[in-house]
Motif scaffolding. Structure first.
Motif, PDB file in Angstrom:
ATOM      1  N   THR A  79      -5.301   5.245  -3.048  1.00 28.30           N
ATOM      2  CA  THR A  79      -4.378   6.116  -3.777  1.00 28.30           C
ATOM      3  C   THR A  79      -4.224   7.453  -3.066  1.00 28.30           C
ATOM      4  OG1 THR A  79      -5.084   5.080  -5.845  1.00 28.30           O
ATOM      5  CG2 THR A  79      -3.925   7.186  -6.019  1.00 28.30           C
ATOM      6  N   LEU A  80      -5.330   8.007  -2.584  1.00 32.19           N
ATOM      7  CA  LEU A  80      -5.286   9.279  -1.872  1.00 32.19           C
ATOM      8  C   LEU A  80      -4.450   9.168  -0.592  1.00 32.19           C
ATOM      9  CD1 LEU A  80      -6.353  12.181  -1.917  1.00 32.19           C
ATOM     10  CD2 LEU A  80      -8.300  11.380  -0.609  1.00 32.19           C
ATOM     11  N   TYR A  81      -4.656   8.127   0.185  1.00 35.26           N
ATOM     12  CA  TYR A  81      -3.869   7.930   1.403  1.00 35.26           C
ATOM     13  C   TYR A  81      -2.400   7.658   1.087  1.00 35.26           C
ATOM     14  CZ  TYR A  81      -7.958   8.055   4.389  1.00 35.26           C
ATOM     15  OH  TYR A  81      -9.072   8.454   5.059  1.00 35.26           O
ATOM     16  N   LEU A  82      -2.129   6.967   0.010  1.00 40.84           N
ATOM     17  CA  LEU A  82      -0.759   6.709  -0.395  1.00 40.84           C
ATOM     18  C   LEU A  82      -0.046   8.020  -0.752  1.00 40.84           C
ATOM     19  CD1 LEU A  82       1.126   4.269  -0.862  1.00 40.84           C
ATOM     20  CD2 LEU A  82       0.444   4.344  -3.249  1.00 40.84           C
ATOM     21  N   ILE A  83      -0.723   8.884  -1.456  1.00 43.78           N
ATOM     22  CA  ILE A  83      -0.150  10.185  -1.813  1.00 43.78           C
ATOM     23  C   ILE A  83       0.115  11.009  -0.559  1.00 43.78           C
ATOM     24  CG2 ILE A  83      -0.661  12.397  -2.944  1.00 43.78           C
ATOM     25  CD1 ILE A  83      -2.131  10.742  -5.107  1.00 43.78           C
ATOM     26  N   LEU A  84      -0.850  11.026   0.365  1.00 41.19           N
ATOM     27  CA  LEU A  84      -0.671  11.784   1.601  1.00 41.19           C
ATOM     28  C   LEU A  84       0.485  11.227   2.432  1.00 41.19           C
ATOM     29  CD1 LEU A  84      -4.368  12.414   2.634  1.00 41.19           C
ATOM     30  CD2 LEU A  84      -2.729  14.067   1.735  1.00 41.19           C
ATOM     31  N   PHE A  86       3.122   9.657   1.277  1.00 42.08           N
ATOM     32  CA  PHE A  86       4.338  10.012   0.552  1.00 42.08           C
ATOM     33  C   PHE A  86       4.733  11.462   0.848  1.00 42.08           C
ATOM     34  CE2 PHE A  86       6.495  11.444  -3.365  1.00 42.08           C
ATOM     35  CZ  PHE A  86       7.586  10.599  -3.319  1.00 42.08           C
ATOM     36  N   ILE A  87       3.758  12.370   0.827  1.00 44.43           N
ATOM     37  CA  ILE A  87       4.035  13.778   1.125  1.00 44.43           C
ATOM     38  C   ILE A  87       4.509  13.924   2.566  1.00 44.43           C
ATOM     39  CG2 ILE A  87       2.950  16.050   1.414  1.00 44.43           C
ATOM     40  CD1 ILE A  87       1.186  15.333  -1.011  1.00 44.43           C
TER      41      ILE A  87
END
Length: 95
Positions: A79-84, A86-87
């Motif tokens: 989830t953390l890598y997915l958010i990064l 996306f940003i």
């Protein structure tokens, strides 16, 4: 029986607080201050102070990152890598 250091009132050996003046005895104050110091270390501010006071800030930051990463589950890391990602993609689309 001891006496209160503040007012001189006779106190019980196991008493934590003077019944006459309400003064906390030194042992209790030491315990409270130790708990407050421990809680301070667990806060973000306390962690930043500890990192800045260390001689090697880079090593402390890496150790803190490893501790944070080890506390995450695989789902949390994904989830953390997915958010990064996306940003990052949003930033690229703006440029």
């Amino acid at each position: 029986m001891n006496k209160c250091p503040s007012c001189g009132y006779a106190r019980n050996k196991d008493a934590v607080k003077c019944t006459q003046c309400g003064h906390y005895f030194s042992k209790v104050m030491e315990i409270i201050s130790a708990e407050e110091a421990e809680e301070e270390l667990l806060t973000f501010r306390g962690q930043c102070k500890r990192i800045l006071k260390s001689g090697n800030i880079k090593a402390e930051l890496l150790a803190e990152y490893k501790k944070f990463r080890d506390g995450l589950s695989r789902k949390g890391i994904f989830t953390l890598y997915l958010i990064l990602a996306f940003i990052f993609l949003l930033t690229l689309s703006v440029l």
